[in-house]
Design an enzyme around this catalytic site. Structure first.
Site, short mmCIF file in Angstrom:
data_model
loop_
_atom_site.label_atom_id
_atom_site.label_comp_id
_atom_site.label_asym_id
_atom_site.label_seq_id
_atom_site.Cartn_x
_atom_site.Cartn_y
_atom_site.Cartn_z
N TYR A 362 -12.54 20.72 -24.82
CA TYR A 362 -11.56 21.87 -24.48
C TYR A 362 -11.94 22.15 -22.68
O TYR A 362 -11.38 23.22 -22.35
CB TYR A 362 -11.57 22.38 -25.11
CG TYR A 362 -10.65 22.46 -26.09
CD1 TYR A 362 -10.20 21.35 -27.11
CD2 TYR A 362 -12.53 22.42 -27.76
CE1 TYR A 362 -10.02 21.43 -28.31
CE2 TYR A 362 -12.00 22.34 -29.01
CZ TYR A 362 -10.90 21.61 -28.84
OH TYR A 362 -10.44 21.13 -30.81
N CYS A 389 -25.69 9.70 -24.98
CA CYS A 389 -25.78 8.93 -24.25
C CYS A 389 -24.40 9.24 -23.45
O CYS A 389 -23.38 8.29 -23.49
CB CYS A 389 -26.42 7.94 -24.12
SG CYS A 389 -26.34 6.83 -22.82
N1 LLP Z 1 -3.07 28.77 -38.96
C1 LLP Z 1 -2.84 27.72 -37.40
C2 LLP Z 1 -1.10 27.03 -38.47
C3 LLP Z 1 -3.47 27.12 -37.05
O1 LLP Z 1 -3.26 25.53 -36.71
C4 LLP Z 1 -4.40 27.78 -36.57
C5 LLP Z 1 -5.69 26.75 -35.65
C6 LLP Z 1 -4.91 28.93 -37.14
C7 LLP Z 1 -4.39 29.23 -38.52
C8 LLP Z 1 -6.42 29.49 -36.81
O2 LLP Z 1 -6.16 29.84 -34.92
P1 LLP Z 1 -7.50 31.05 -35.00
O3 LLP Z 1 -7.49 32.10 -35.28
O4 LLP Z 1 -9.12 29.95 -35.37
O5 LLP Z 1 -7.28 30.54 -33.55
N2 LLP Z 1 -10.10 23.04 -32.57
C9 LLP Z 1 -9.87 24.12 -31.35
C10 LLP Z 1 -8.57 25.15 -31.84
C11 LLP Z 1 -7.97 23.90 -33.24
C12 LLP Z 1 -6.82 25.44 -32.78
C13 LLP Z 1 -6.06 24.67 -34.65
N3 LLP Z 1 -5.01 26.11 -35.07
C14 LLP Z 1 -11.22 24.35 -30.30
O6 LLP Z 1 -12.15 25.05 -30.84
O7 LLP Z 1 -10.53 25.83 -29.81
#
Ligand code: LLP
Length: 475
Positions: A362, A389
């Protein structure tokens, strides 16, 4: 005029007065330095943790997770109570789920949101009450839905018309009423400090608002399903309330229309609350956010003359993000002269995009600090890279580190509690690091590290010394 070095320094990064300081917002509250200058987490020196468990090592501060989980629950309870309703907080397990963390958050009064059969099994194995689990996912298999219904998952967040029919068939075979929410796309997409509002969002989740009414009508026809309300998640790492406010206003329009056909007791506004990754991130306190978001929903309901529903939220990152600190050992350093005349120091550590893919995926920004001692050299613009790598294998893109940082030093990268272990992988056959919880001067493994033997054990070519063609599918 820009000096040559300035040209490779992003605008937001300032030269610190002290390249050993610990910016409050990005570290767990327990982080400090001891008399020798070594980083201490929950009363334990980083050097002791590294000697005991090796590096890389993901350290999770239990009190930080608990404090933040409690703060979310109390803030939303208070805001909902002030407006005459109730609120539930689900911990979004996708940020980082293991049995111990699931138990901590449940202990602090949170529910758990899972989004695959695998996450569901972790929550169940940890003893999370099935009724307090919310089950997400845009492509839940029939087997996953059957399992969720069989164990009595509290809420299934329905994502497609096909899923509704799958649930109709499953619930027809068992004698239970499954509670469901319908996930909608509000057209509001939050982008960190800003949000975009569109009529049609080009993405895979949920029902576009104009199609959701028919979906709800269909659910209301199915005897085995109990329609509980709408769900909307607008994105992640969001600062401020503008995006939530706009999204809630659009969703309430549909919510009000649905009340004409029957009860709509709940509204789930998802997660996405931002945290600090570097000293320039300044997240609003949850008490303020909760108050403003709930007040906005209450105003929207009052304007439409409808009752305020029970509310739910799904924070993931904001619960575990700043509780995590990754410790690495510095292996090599290299000063690379750029065409501009500037010099960038590359600091290679013993992990990388296998334990933290966020920078590569990201373009995420992190910060870093020398952890085994206080540095004495001047702040030197550095890039922390891994051992993979691939030139995109960057852990911390831009940071000022003491110029005397050297091989054998320990480096700590804070704010790695969310979506780092969760996204970890075995690229280049690098085993995933152990995860250790710390609290009050004590440490314990909560997820064991992988060994190379673990990786080799999956290689079927090694079991017999030859590939086993007999097990293959024959025409
Ligand atoms: N609820 C739903 C329906 C979601 O899709 C997500 C995150 C959350 C709650 C929680 O979101 P948070 O509070 O953690 O922002 N891998 C990416 C983030 C992907 C988030 C996906 N959905 C990163 O590392 O930034």
């Amino acid at each position: 005029m820009l000096s040559p070095a300035d040209s490779i320094v992003p605008e937001w990064l300032v030269v610190p007065d002290d390249a050993n300081d610990l910016a409050v917002a990005v570290w767990p509250a327990s982080a400090t330095r001891d008399a020798d200058g070594a980083l201490v987490l929950a009363g334990i020196r980083a050097t002791t943790l590294a000697q005991t468990y090796g590096t890389p090592l993901l350290v999770i501060d239990e009190d930080e997770v608990r404090t933040r989980a409690r703060a979310f629950r109390l803030a939303f309870d208070a805001a909902a109570g002030d407006n005459g309703t109730t609120a539930q907080v689900y911990y979004a397990g996708k940020a980082f789920l293991c049995a111990t963390v699931a138990r901590w958050v449940v202990d602090e009064g949170l529910r758990v949101d899972v989004c695959t059969g695998g996450e569901l099994e972790v929550a169940l194995a940890a003893g999370v009450a099935p009724g307090s689990i919310g089950f997400h996912g845009n492509n839940k298999s029939v087997a996953e839905l059957e399992r969720a219904v069989a164990v009595g998952v509290g809420t299934i967040i329905v994502d497609s018309a096909i899923e509704i029919e799958r649930l109709a068939a499953i619930t027809a075979r068992v004698d239970t009423a499954q509670r469901v929410l319908v996930r909608v796309i509000s057209g509001v997409h939050a982008e960190t400090h800003d949000f975009l509002a569109t009529a049609h969002e080009d993405q895979k989740f949920g029902f576009p608002l104009p199609e959701a009414e028919a979906a709800v009508a269909r659910i209301r026809e199915i005897p085995g399903l109990e329609f509980a309300g709408l769900h909307c998640h607008i994105g992640s790492q969001i600062f401020g309330v503008a995006g939530f406010r706009e999204s809630a206003s659009r969703v309430l329009e549909l919510h009000a229309a649905l009340l004409e056909g029957g009860p709509v007791p709940q509204l789930n506004l998802g997660g996405g609350f931002g945290i600090a990754y570097t000293r320039v991130d300044d997240p609003t306190p949850i008490e303020t956010l909760a108050g403003e978001i709930v007040a906005a929903v209450a105003e929207g309901c009052a304007a439409r003359g409808i009752p305020l529903p029970a509310l739910s939220f799904e924070p993931g990152r904001a619960i575990v993000g700043t509780a995590g600190v990754t410790l690495y050992e510095v292996g090599t350093t290299k000063d690379v002269e750029l065409d501009s005349g500037a010099t960038r120091r590359y600091v290679s550590v013993d992990g990388g995009m296998s334990d933290n893919a966020r920078t590569a995926l990201y373009g995420a920004q992190f910060s870093a600090r020398l952890a085994s001692r206080a540095g004495i050299g001047a702040p030197q613009l550095s890039r922390v890279v891994g051992k993979h790598c691939e030139s995109g294998d960057i852990v911390v893109d831009h940071e000022y580190l003491p110029a005397d940082l050297a091989p054998g030093d320990l480096l700590a990268v804070p704010s790695t509690g969310a979506y780092c272990a969760a996204l970890s992988n075995n690229y280049n056959h690098v085993p995933r690091p152990p995860i250790v919880a710390v609290r009050d001067g004590r440490a314990g493994v909560i997820v064991r590290g992988e060994t190379v033997a673990d990786l080799l054990s999956r290689d079927a070519g090694l079991e017999t010394g030859t590939m086993n063609h007999d097990e293959g599918v024959a025409e």
